[in-house]
Write a protein that holds these residues in place. Structure first.
Motif, mmCIF file in Angstrom:
data_model
loop_
_atom_site.group_PDB
_atom_site.id
_atom_site.type_symbol
_atom_site.label_atom_id
_atom_site.label_comp_id
_atom_site.label_asym_id
_atom_site.label_seq_id
_atom_site.Cartn_x
_atom_site.Cartn_y
_atom_site.Cartn_z
ATOM 1 N N LYS A 1 -2.048 -48.487 -60.650
ATOM 2 C CA LYS A 1 -1.594 -49.723 -60.014
ATOM 3 C C LYS A 1 -0.164 -50.076 -60.450
ATOM 4 O O LYS A 1 0.676 -50.458 -59.626
ATOM 5 N N LYS A 2 0.139 -49.912 -61.722
ATOM 6 C CA LYS A 2 1.475 -50.220 -62.248
ATOM 7 C C LYS A 2 2.525 -49.288 -61.635
ATOM 8 O O LYS A 2 3.593 -49.728 -61.202
ATOM 9 N N LEU A 3 2.204 -47.999 -61.582
ATOM 10 C CA LEU A 3 3.164 -47.045 -61.035
ATOM 11 C C LEU A 3 3.346 -47.232 -59.530
ATOM 12 O O LEU A 3 4.452 -47.066 -59.002
ATOM 13 N N GLU A 4 2.286 -47.609 -58.840
ATOM 14 C CA GLU A 4 2.396 -47.886 -57.413
ATOM 15 C C GLU A 4 3.252 -49.129 -57.170
ATOM 16 O O GLU A 4 4.102 -49.158 -56.273
ATOM 17 N N ARG A 5 3.057 -50.140 -57.995
ATOM 18 C CA ARG A 5 3.857 -51.363 -57.883
ATOM 19 C C ARG A 5 5.327 -51.063 -58.154
ATOM 20 O O ARG A 5 6.210 -51.572 -57.448
ATOM 21 N N ASP A 6 5.606 -50.241 -59.153
ATOM 22 C CA ASP A 6 6.992 -49.856 -59.454
ATOM 23 C C ASP A 6 7.620 -49.097 -58.287
ATOM 24 O O ASP A 6 8.793 -49.284 -57.978
ATOM 25 N N MET A 7 6.822 -48.244 -57.658
ATOM 26 C CA MET A 7 7.335 -47.470 -56.529
ATOM 27 C C MET A 7 7.705 -48.407 -55.368
ATOM 28 O O MET A 7 8.753 -48.263 -54.749
ATOM 29 N N TYR A 8 6.872 -49.405 -55.092
ATOM 30 C CA TYR A 8 7.168 -50.346 -54.015
ATOM 31 C C TYR A 8 8.340 -51.255 -54.365
ATOM 32 O O TYR A 8 9.085 -51.677 -53.482
ATOM 33 N N ASN A 9 8.527 -51.557 -55.624
ATOM 34 C CA ASN A 9 9.660 -52.393 -56.032
ATOM 35 C C ASN A 9 10.971 -51.637 -55.925
ATOM 36 O O ASN A 9 12.026 -52.247 -55.763
ATOM 37 N N LYS B 1 -17.680 -46.983 -61.340
ATOM 38 C CA LYS B 1 -16.567 -46.492 -60.529
ATOM 39 C C LYS B 1 -15.615 -45.734 -61.434
ATOM 40 O O LYS B 1 -15.066 -46.292 -62.379
ATOM 41 N N ASP B 2 -15.419 -44.472 -61.115
ATOM 42 C CA ASP B 2 -14.556 -43.620 -61.925
ATOM 43 C C ASP B 2 -13.230 -43.417 -61.188
ATOM 44 O O ASP B 2 -13.194 -42.790 -60.132
ATOM 45 N N TYR B 3 -12.160 -43.972 -61.732
ATOM 46 C CA TYR B 3 -10.839 -43.833 -61.137
ATOM 47 C C TYR B 3 -10.113 -42.668 -61.809
ATOM 48 O O TYR B 3 -10.084 -42.559 -63.034
ATOM 49 N N ALA B 4 -9.526 -41.815 -60.995
ATOM 50 C CA ALA B 4 -8.738 -40.696 -61.505
ATOM 51 C C ALA B 4 -7.261 -41.081 -61.457
ATOM 52 O O ALA B 4 -6.853 -41.962 -60.696
ATOM 53 N N LEU B 5 -6.474 -40.398 -62.268
ATOM 54 C CA LEU B 5 -5.038 -40.668 -62.282
ATOM 55 C C LEU B 5 -4.358 -40.024 -61.083
ATOM 56 O O LEU B 5 -4.728 -38.932 -60.651
ATOM 57 N N SER B 6 -3.349 -40.699 -60.577
ATOM 58 C CA SER B 6 -2.544 -40.154 -59.488
ATOM 59 C C SER B 6 -1.602 -39.085 -60.053
ATOM 60 O O SER B 6 -1.387 -39.019 -61.278
ATOM 61 N N PRO B 7 -1.028 -38.253 -59.199
ATOM 62 C CA PRO B 7 -0.080 -37.240 -59.696
ATOM 63 C C PRO B 7 1.118 -37.857 -60.429
ATOM 64 O O PRO B 7 1.617 -37.298 -61.412
ATOM 65 N N GLU B 8 1.579 -39.022 -59.958
ATOM 66 C CA GLU B 8 2.688 -39.696 -60.634
ATOM 67 C C GLU B 8 2.278 -40.154 -62.036
ATOM 68 O O GLU B 8 3.056 -40.095 -62.983
ATOM 69 N N ALA B 9 1.045 -40.611 -62.151
ATOM 70 C CA ALA B 9 0.546 -41.066 -63.447
ATOM 71 C C ALA B 9 0.405 -39.902 -64.418
ATOM 72 O O ALA B 9 0.659 -40.056 -65.614
ATOM 73 N N HIS B 10 0.014 -38.752 -63.897
ATOM 74 C CA HIS B 10 -0.080 -37.573 -64.768
ATOM 75 C C HIS B 10 1.281 -37.251 -65.384
ATOM 76 O O HIS B 10 1.358 -36.857 -66.556
ATOM 77 N N GLN B 11 2.338 -37.428 -64.610
ATOM 78 C CA GLN B 11 3.678 -37.166 -65.129
ATOM 79 C C GLN B 11 4.059 -38.174 -66.220
ATOM 80 O O GLN B 11 4.736 -37.824 -67.184
ATOM 81 N N GLU B 12 3.642 -39.401 -66.069
ATOM 82 C CA GLU B 12 3.979 -40.449 -67.041
ATOM 83 C C GLU B 12 3.236 -40.296 -68.367
ATOM 84 O O GLU B 12 3.762 -40.679 -69.404
ATOM 85 N N SER C 1 -11.959 -45.818 -67.210
ATOM 86 C CA SER C 1 -11.695 -45.794 -65.774
ATOM 87 C C SER C 1 -10.765 -46.939 -65.375
ATOM 88 O O SER C 1 -9.856 -46.762 -64.556
ATOM 89 N N ASN C 2 -10.982 -48.112 -65.951
ATOM 90 C CA ASN C 2 -10.116 -49.255 -65.642
ATOM 91 C C ASN C 2 -8.703 -49.053 -66.179
ATOM 92 O O ASN C 2 -7.736 -49.537 -65.571
ATOM 93 N N LEU C 3 -8.564 -48.352 -67.303
ATOM 94 C CA LEU C 3 -7.224 -48.012 -67.795
ATOM 95 C C LEU C 3 -6.519 -47.121 -66.776
ATOM 96 O O LEU C 3 -5.347 -47.344 -66.455
ATOM 97 N N ASN C 4 -7.221 -46.121 -66.265
ATOM 98 C CA ASN C 4 -6.638 -45.245 -65.245
ATOM 99 C C ASN C 4 -6.224 -46.052 -64.015
ATOM 100 O O ASN C 4 -5.151 -45.839 -63.451
#
Length: 175
Positions: free
Chosen positions: A162-170, A51-62, A154-157
């Protein structure tokens, strides 16, 4: 009597040795086929399932300031094309890259899950380096090492997303 025994021994050795020509030719053909089978090509690498996970646009900024991440991403793209030059480097060069990779992790991403993924990437990179630099490693083990690098990255991505999504919801405040 001794003369007859010696003559029989020599004639039997001669008869046995005449039959060896055909077996050496087949052994050479088999060894050529196994050398071709040991090569790892881009098409072989494309067949690796994960499973290849790509970075979200928010993650690209980080990760913009994290240059080692971009370098690793580029080298993994080269690895997918069958270029092993980065992973065949001297162990000291790879260790220096890994040290820089871990030390330049952006502060916003310094969480336990992401740090542990970095450790897994370090382990898989060093393991792949050993697999590729040693001649006595089986092809399937080398392919397994390549897959481990792909999965770790892929798991790092995934953890970054996941971290940035959690921060957004918090950050969302109830009305």
């Amino acid at each position: 009597m001794k003369f007859i025994a010696i003559l029989l021994l020599l004639s039997s050795v001669l008869i046995i040795s005449c039959n060896d020509d055909k077996t050496t030719i087949s052994e050479i053909e088999v060894s050529e086929k196994t050398n071709e089978d040991k090569k790892i090509t881009a098409s072989t690498i494309e067949g690796i399932a994960y499973k290849d996970y790509a970075l979200s646009p928010e993650a690209h900024q980080e990760i913009i300031p994290w240059t080692q991440y971009h370098e690793l991403s580029t080298q993994i793209d080269f690895l997918k094309k069958g270029d092993f030059s980065f992973f065949n480097e001297e162990n000291a060069d790879l260790l220096k890259f890994i040290k820089d990779f871990k030390s330049n992790l952006p502060e916003t991403l310094k969480t336990n899950p992401i740090i542990s993924r970095n450790a897994i990437i370090e382990t898989s990179l060093l393991k792949l380096n050993e697999y590729l630099t040693l001649d006595n490693i089986d092809r399937k083990d080398k392919l397994l090492g390549i897959k481990e690098v792909f999965v770790a990255f892929s798991n790092l991505n995934y953890q970054i997303n996941k971290k940035l999504e959690r921060d957004m919801y918090n950050d969302i405040q109830p009305e």
